[in-house]
Write an enzyme that holds these catalytic residues in place. Structure first.
Site, PDB file in Angstrom:
ATOM      1  N   LYS A 179     -25.257  22.733 -20.108  1.00  0.00           N
ATOM      2  CA  LYS A 179     -26.511  22.243 -20.715  1.00  0.00           C
ATOM      3  C   LYS A 179     -27.632  22.208 -19.674  1.00  0.00           C
ATOM      4  CE  LYS A 179     -24.484  18.338 -21.863  1.00  0.00           C
ATOM      5  NZ  LYS A 179     -23.063  18.510 -21.511  1.00  0.00           N
ATOM      6  N   ARG A 233     -17.828  22.293  -8.823  1.00  0.00           N
ATOM      7  CA  ARG A 233     -19.126  21.686  -8.487  1.00  0.00           C
ATOM      8  C   ARG A 233     -18.926  20.439  -7.632  1.00  0.00           C
ATOM      9  NH1 ARG A 233     -23.122  19.939 -13.266  1.00  0.00           N
ATOM     10  NH2 ARG A 233     -21.483  18.412 -13.662  1.00  0.00           N
ATOM     11  N   ARG A 274     -21.204  14.552  -6.525  1.00  0.00           N
ATOM     12  CA  ARG A 274     -21.068  13.740  -7.745  1.00  0.00           C
ATOM     13  C   ARG A 274     -19.655  13.190  -7.850  1.00  0.00           C
ATOM     14  NH1 ARG A 274     -23.835  16.439 -12.996  1.00  0.00           N
ATOM     15  NH2 ARG A 274     -22.369  14.979 -13.970  1.00  0.00           N
ATOM     16  N   ARG A 312     -14.032  11.816 -19.104  1.00  0.00           N
ATOM     17  CA  ARG A 312     -15.305  12.267 -19.703  1.00  0.00           C
ATOM     18  C   ARG A 312     -15.032  13.048 -20.989  1.00  0.00           C
ATOM     19  NH1 ARG A 312     -17.969  14.960 -14.550  1.00  0.00           N
ATOM     20  NH2 ARG A 312     -19.651  15.573 -15.954  1.00  0.00           N
TER      21      ARG A 312
HETATM   22  P1  B4P Z   1     -24.040  21.910 -16.020  1.00  0.00           P
HETATM   23  O1  B4P Z   1     -25.073  22.791 -16.598  1.00  0.00           O
HETATM   24  O2  B4P Z   1     -24.460  20.983 -14.925  1.00  0.00           O
HETATM   25  O3  B4P Z   1     -23.318  21.031 -17.086  1.00  0.00           O
HETATM   26  P2  B4P Z   1     -23.809  19.928 -18.103  1.00  0.00           P
HETATM   27  O4  B4P Z   1     -23.270  20.408 -19.427  1.00  0.00           O
HETATM   28  O5  B4P Z   1     -25.271  19.681 -18.023  1.00  0.00           O
HETATM   29  O6  B4P Z   1     -23.034  18.668 -17.502  1.00  0.00           O
HETATM   30  P3  B4P Z   1     -22.634  17.171 -17.539  1.00  0.00           P
HETATM   31  O7  B4P Z   1     -22.099  16.841 -18.919  1.00  0.00           O
HETATM   32  O8  B4P Z   1     -21.742  17.046 -16.365  1.00  0.00           O
HETATM   33  O9  B4P Z   1     -23.790  16.254 -17.169  1.00  0.00           O
HETATM   34  P4  B4P Z   1     -24.716  15.056 -17.524  1.00  0.00           P
HETATM   35  O10 B4P Z   1     -25.565  14.977 -16.347  1.00  0.00           O
HETATM   36  O11 B4P Z   1     -25.368  15.232 -18.851  1.00  0.00           O
HETATM   37  O12 B4P Z   1     -22.865  22.873 -15.514  1.00  0.00           O
HETATM   38  C1  B4P Z   1     -21.671  22.433 -14.915  1.00  0.00           C
HETATM   39  C2  B4P Z   1     -21.193  23.420 -13.859  1.00  0.00           C
HETATM   40  O13 B4P Z   1     -20.861  24.662 -14.440  1.00  0.00           O
HETATM   41  C3  B4P Z   1     -22.235  23.737 -12.799  1.00  0.00           C
HETATM   42  O14 B4P Z   1     -21.593  23.777 -11.543  1.00  0.00           O
HETATM   43  C4  B4P Z   1     -22.763  25.101 -13.179  1.00  0.00           C
HETATM   44  O15 B4P Z   1     -23.194  25.849 -12.065  1.00  0.00           O
HETATM   45  C5  B4P Z   1     -21.546  25.739 -13.806  1.00  0.00           C
HETATM   46  N1  B4P Z   1     -21.903  26.704 -14.865  1.00  0.00           N
HETATM   47  C6  B4P Z   1     -22.849  26.538 -15.825  1.00  0.00           C
HETATM   48  N2  B4P Z   1     -22.882  27.623 -16.644  1.00  0.00           N
HETATM   49  C7  B4P Z   1     -21.904  28.472 -16.188  1.00  0.00           C
HETATM   50  C8  B4P Z   1     -21.427  29.773 -16.612  1.00  0.00           C
HETATM   51  N3  B4P Z   1     -21.963  30.419 -17.675  1.00  0.00           N
HETATM   52  N4  B4P Z   1     -20.409  30.337 -15.916  1.00  0.00           N
HETATM   53  C9  B4P Z   1     -19.853  29.698 -14.849  1.00  0.00           C
HETATM   54  N5  B4P Z   1     -20.271  28.496 -14.383  1.00  0.00           N
HETATM   55  C10 B4P Z   1     -21.271  27.886 -15.053  1.00  0.00           C
HETATM   56  O16 B4P Z   1     -23.807  13.720 -17.653  1.00  0.00           O
HETATM   57  C11 B4P Z   1     -23.239  13.021 -16.582  1.00  0.00           C
HETATM   58  C12 B4P Z   1     -22.899  11.566 -16.936  1.00  0.00           C
HETATM   59  O17 B4P Z   1     -24.125  10.814 -17.179  1.00  0.00           O
HETATM   60  C13 B4P Z   1     -22.080  11.317 -18.201  1.00  0.00           C
HETATM   61  O18 B4P Z   1     -20.681  11.460 -17.986  1.00  0.00           O
HETATM   62  C14 B4P Z   1     -22.491   9.841 -18.543  1.00  0.00           C
HETATM   63  O19 B4P Z   1     -21.792   8.923 -17.737  1.00  0.00           O
HETATM   64  C15 B4P Z   1     -23.957   9.784 -18.175  1.00  0.00           C
HETATM   65  N6  B4P Z   1     -24.839  10.074 -19.328  1.00  0.00           N
HETATM   66  C16 B4P Z   1     -25.722  11.127 -19.411  1.00  0.00           C
HETATM   67  N7  B4P Z   1     -26.349  11.121 -20.609  1.00  0.00           N
HETATM   68  C17 B4P Z   1     -25.857  10.049 -21.304  1.00  0.00           C
HETATM   69  C18 B4P Z   1     -26.094   9.538 -22.606  1.00  0.00           C
HETATM   70  N8  B4P Z   1     -26.944  10.122 -23.445  1.00  0.00           N
HETATM   71  N9  B4P Z   1     -25.411   8.436 -23.000  1.00  0.00           N
HETATM   72  C19 B4P Z   1     -24.533   7.816 -22.186  1.00  0.00           C
HETATM   73  N10 B4P Z   1     -24.257   8.262 -20.931  1.00  0.00           N
HETATM   74  C20 B4P Z   1     -24.900   9.376 -20.486  1.00  0.00           C
END
Ligand code: B4P
Length: 190
Positions: free
Chosen positions: A14, A128, A134, A146
């Site tokens: 995302k 990552r 993190r 998670r």
């Molecule tokens: P990201 O792009 O970072 O993944 P994300 O889906 O945004 O991640 P996440 O769910 O961890 O994060 P959030 O900060 O929202 O990609 C992950 C990895 O994959 C990276 O290393 C990237 O380089 C790699 N990658 C991406 N695309 C790729 C591809 N096509 N091929 C290969 N590699 C690839 O949440 C973190 C925490 O914050 C939650 O657990 C919760 O505690 C809290 N939080 C956030 N929002 C909340 C909410 N609304 N309510 C309650 N808690 C919340």
């Protein structure tokens, strides 16, 4: 004005995809995860609270998250649209977002889910975790927690948005560019 929810399991990409989409579609990118991490880095009261949940892989409580998100939207009155990344993550957050947008005569235009299997995503997050610092990416048990949080609290949102007839899915496996291309095909139809 278009308002997009980027949906997906932890690590689905995302945040990665939002970086490209925000510029391409001129949207204000709001990542609740990034906002929490900014507050943790700056040792604010919100950051201290969020850290106790995030480090374990738990969701931060709804009332805190919803209030924070609303104030971020209010801080961007000139936005041409929003890209919500990692929010909503519970039915209560989704209902609050709908009600809040309605007060501004707006709504969610589309929710787009980036799909990928858990095993691929766990590997991505552990990878990552080697460099990101993190805490929630470094320990497989926390990562599994998670996914449990996602399955229990976030997955039901798919039916919530399907009932609104604005839910789309794209395959999240492939290169980052390929996934951006798939997402663009959806956004271009809106
Ligand atoms: P990201 O792009 O970072 O993944 P994300 O889906 O945004 O991640 P996440 O769910 O961890 O994060 P959030 O900060 O929202 O990609 C992950 C990895 O994959 C990276 O290393 C990237 O380089 C790699 N990658 C991406 N695309 C790729 C591809 N096509 N091929 C290969 N590699 C690839 O949440 C973190 C925490 O914050 C939650 O657990 C919760 O505690 C809290 N939080 C956030 N929002 C909340 C909410 N609304 N309510 C309650 N808690 C919340």
């Amino acid at each position: 004005m278009i308002n997009i929810v980027l949906f997906g399991k932890p690590g689905a990409g995302k945040g990665t995809q939002a970086e490209f989409l925000k510029d391409k579609y001129n949207l204000v990118h709001l990542s609740t995860g990034d906002i929490f991490r900014f507050n943790i880095k700056n040792d604010t009261e919100l950051g201290k609270l969020a850290k106790t949940f995030m480090d374990k892989g738990d969701l931060v409580p709804d009332e805190v998250t919803i209030k924070m998100l609303q104030s971020e939207v209010d801080n961007n009155p000139r936005a041409a649209g929003f890209l919500f990344d990692g929010f909503p993550r519970t039915i209560a957050q989704a209902a609050a977002l709908d009600a809040f947008l309605l007060t501004k005569n707006q709504k969610i235009t589309a929710t787009v889910a980036i799909e990928a299997a858990d095993e691929v995503l766990v590997k991505r997050l552990l990878e990552r975790g080697k460099t990101s610092g993190r805490v929630d990416d470094q320990d497989e048990e926390k990562i599994r927690n998670r996914y449990q949080e996602y399955n229990e609290k976030t997955a039901p949102l798919m039916d919530f948005y399907k009932a609104q007839n604005n839910f789309y899915t794209v395959d999240g496996i492939g290169s980052i560019d390929e996934v951006t291309e798939r997402l663009s095909l959806v956004l271009d139809t809106l």
